[in-house]
Design a protein around this motif. Sequence first.
Motif, PDB file in Angstrom:
ATOM      1  N   ALA A  72       0.795  -1.351  -0.043  1.00 35.19           N
ATOM      2  CA  ALA A  72      -0.206   0.024  -0.121  1.00 35.19           C
ATOM      3  C   ALA A  72       0.770   1.293   0.171  1.00 35.19           C
ATOM      4  O   ALA A  72       0.615   2.333  -0.778  1.00 35.19           O
ATOM      5  N   ASP A  73       1.938   1.039   0.856  1.00 33.22           N
ATOM      6  CA  ASP A  73       2.890   2.578   0.833  1.00 33.22           C
ATOM      7  C   ASP A  73       3.649   2.514  -0.619  1.00 33.22           C
ATOM      8  O   ASP A  73       3.901   3.933  -0.926  1.00 33.22           O
ATOM      9  N   VAL A  74       3.879   1.474  -1.240  1.00 30.12           N
ATOM     10  CA  VAL A  74       4.532   1.574  -2.356  1.00 30.12           C
ATOM     11  C   VAL A  74       3.666   2.193  -3.621  1.00 30.12           C
ATOM     12  O   VAL A  74       3.945   3.224  -4.145  1.00 30.12           O
ATOM     13  N   VAL A  75       2.453   1.808  -3.546  1.00 26.95           N
ATOM     14  CA  VAL A  75       1.635   2.445  -4.390  1.00 26.95           C
ATOM     15  C   VAL A  75       1.117   3.732  -4.130  1.00 26.95           C
ATOM     16  O   VAL A  75       1.305   4.653  -4.989  1.00 26.95           O
ATOM     17  N   LEU A  76       1.012   4.219  -2.717  1.00 19.17           N
ATOM     18  CA  LEU A  76       0.800   5.499  -2.481  1.00 19.17           C
ATOM     19  C   LEU A  76       1.960   6.537  -2.869  1.00 19.17           C
ATOM     20  O   LEU A  76       1.671   7.862  -2.997  1.00 19.17           O
ATOM     21  N   LYS A  77       3.049   5.773  -2.474  1.00 16.67           N
ATOM     22  CA  LYS A  77       4.406   6.887  -3.028  1.00 16.67           C
ATOM     23  C   LYS A  77       4.315   7.198  -4.586  1.00 16.67           C
ATOM     24  O   LYS A  77       4.568   8.159  -4.656  1.00 16.67           O
ATOM     25  N   MET A  78       3.926   5.881  -5.166  1.00 10.19           N
ATOM     26  CA  MET A  78       3.865   6.347  -6.731  1.00 10.19           C
ATOM     27  C   MET A  78       2.769   7.532  -6.835  1.00 10.19           C
ATOM     28  O   MET A  78       2.991   8.161  -7.730  1.00 10.19           O
ATOM     29  N   PHE A  79       1.432   7.255  -6.102  1.00 13.11           N
ATOM     30  CA  PHE A  79       0.478   8.216  -6.527  1.00 13.11           C
ATOM     31  C   PHE A  79       1.073   9.532  -6.069  1.00 13.11           C
ATOM     32  O   PHE A  79       0.773  10.465  -6.677  1.00 13.11           O
ATOM     33  N   ALA A  80       1.583   9.516  -4.928  1.00 22.21           N
ATOM     34  CA  ALA A  80       2.027  11.158  -4.563  1.00 22.21           C
ATOM     35  C   ALA A  80       3.213  11.691  -5.480  1.00 22.21           C
ATOM     36  O   ALA A  80       3.096  12.931  -5.763  1.00 22.21           O
ATOM     37  N   GLU A  81       4.041  10.628  -6.131  1.00 23.32           N
ATOM     38  CA  GLU A  81       4.849  11.335  -6.943  1.00 23.32           C
ATOM     39  C   GLU A  81       4.088  11.616  -8.318  1.00 23.32           C
ATOM     40  O   GLU A  81       4.345  12.878  -8.745  1.00 23.32           O
ATOM     41  N   LYS A  82       3.280  11.195  -8.744  1.00 22.57           N
ATOM     42  CA  LYS A  82       2.233  11.617  -9.738  1.00 22.57           C
ATOM     43  C   LYS A  82       1.622  12.802  -9.440  1.00 22.57           C
ATOM     44  O   LYS A  82       1.427  13.662 -10.492  1.00 22.57           O
ATOM     45  N   ILE A  83       1.151  13.208  -8.427  1.00 28.36           N
ATOM     46  CA  ILE A  83       0.609  14.392  -8.240  1.00 28.36           C
ATOM     47  C   ILE A  83       1.613  15.428  -7.447  1.00 28.36           C
ATOM     48  O   ILE A  83       1.342  16.661  -7.475  1.00 28.36           O
TER      49      ILE A  83
ATOM     50  N   GLY B  44       3.042  15.601  -4.689  1.00 28.97           N
ATOM     51  CA  GLY B  44       2.617  15.749  -3.393  1.00 28.97           C
ATOM     52  C   GLY B  44       3.894  15.051  -2.622  1.00 28.97           C
ATOM     53  O   GLY B  44       4.690  14.409  -3.147  1.00 28.97           O
ATOM     54  N   ASP B  45       3.557  15.500  -1.250  1.00 25.54           N
ATOM     55  CA  ASP B  45       4.736  15.040  -0.149  1.00 25.54           C
ATOM     56  C   ASP B  45       4.051  13.604   0.425  1.00 25.54           C
ATOM     57  O   ASP B  45       2.985  13.508   1.166  1.00 25.54           O
ATOM     58  N   PHE B  46       4.682  12.385   0.228  1.00 26.50           N
ATOM     59  CA  PHE B  46       4.236  11.211   0.625  1.00 26.50           C
ATOM     60  C   PHE B  46       4.031  11.042   2.170  1.00 26.50           C
ATOM     61  O   PHE B  46       2.770  10.560   2.553  1.00 26.50           O
ATOM     62  N   GLU B  47       4.961  11.595   2.713  1.00 25.82           N
ATOM     63  CA  GLU B  47       4.987  11.507   4.306  1.00 25.82           C
ATOM     64  C   GLU B  47       3.471  12.280   4.640  1.00 25.82           C
ATOM     65  O   GLU B  47       3.016  11.857   5.699  1.00 25.82           O
ATOM     66  N   LYS B  48       3.656  13.615   4.177  1.00 27.79           N
ATOM     67  CA  LYS B  48       2.325  14.267   4.548  1.00 27.79           C
ATOM     68  C   LYS B  48       1.206  13.748   4.264  1.00 27.79           C
ATOM     69  O   LYS B  48       0.095  13.564   5.060  1.00 27.79           O
ATOM     70  N   LEU B  49       0.954  13.125   3.034  1.00 27.26           N
ATOM     71  CA  LEU B  49      -0.300  12.365   2.573  1.00 27.26           C
ATOM     72  C   LEU B  49      -0.439  11.165   3.593  1.00 27.26           C
ATOM     73  O   LEU B  49      -1.775  11.080   3.922  1.00 27.26           O
TER      74      LEU B  49
END
Length: 108
Positions: A66-77, A79-84
């Motif tokens: 889940a964190d891998v997917v969300l990190k990729m999502f944050a990069e696409k937008i 955004g800051d992964f940790e903040k998200l």
Amino acid sequence: MCLEGDIASSVGKLFRDVLEECYGKTIIEALNFQFKWETGLDIFAALWENPHLFYEGLKRILGDGADVVLKMFAEKIGGDFEKLIKLMESENEGSKEKIRGIFRQIFK
């Protein structure tokens, strides 16, 4: 000016694209089925409607993935992964609104 539904749809589509990059097209429906079974919500709608439930459900299904997917999502937008993640971990309404604010800025 975009409507909330348009923004929510754009967020869901982008997340679908990230899932497809990570797991391939065929697994997406199975992930969504499992998520709906556990939470009662479509995984793509939950990201907008209830980010905390979305994050918790995604973690139960994908584990550390889940964190891998969300990190990729944050990069696409952009955004800051940790903040998200910090905002998604919180159940408070203010965190949900902050996440929506981030999405509104990106998809306006």
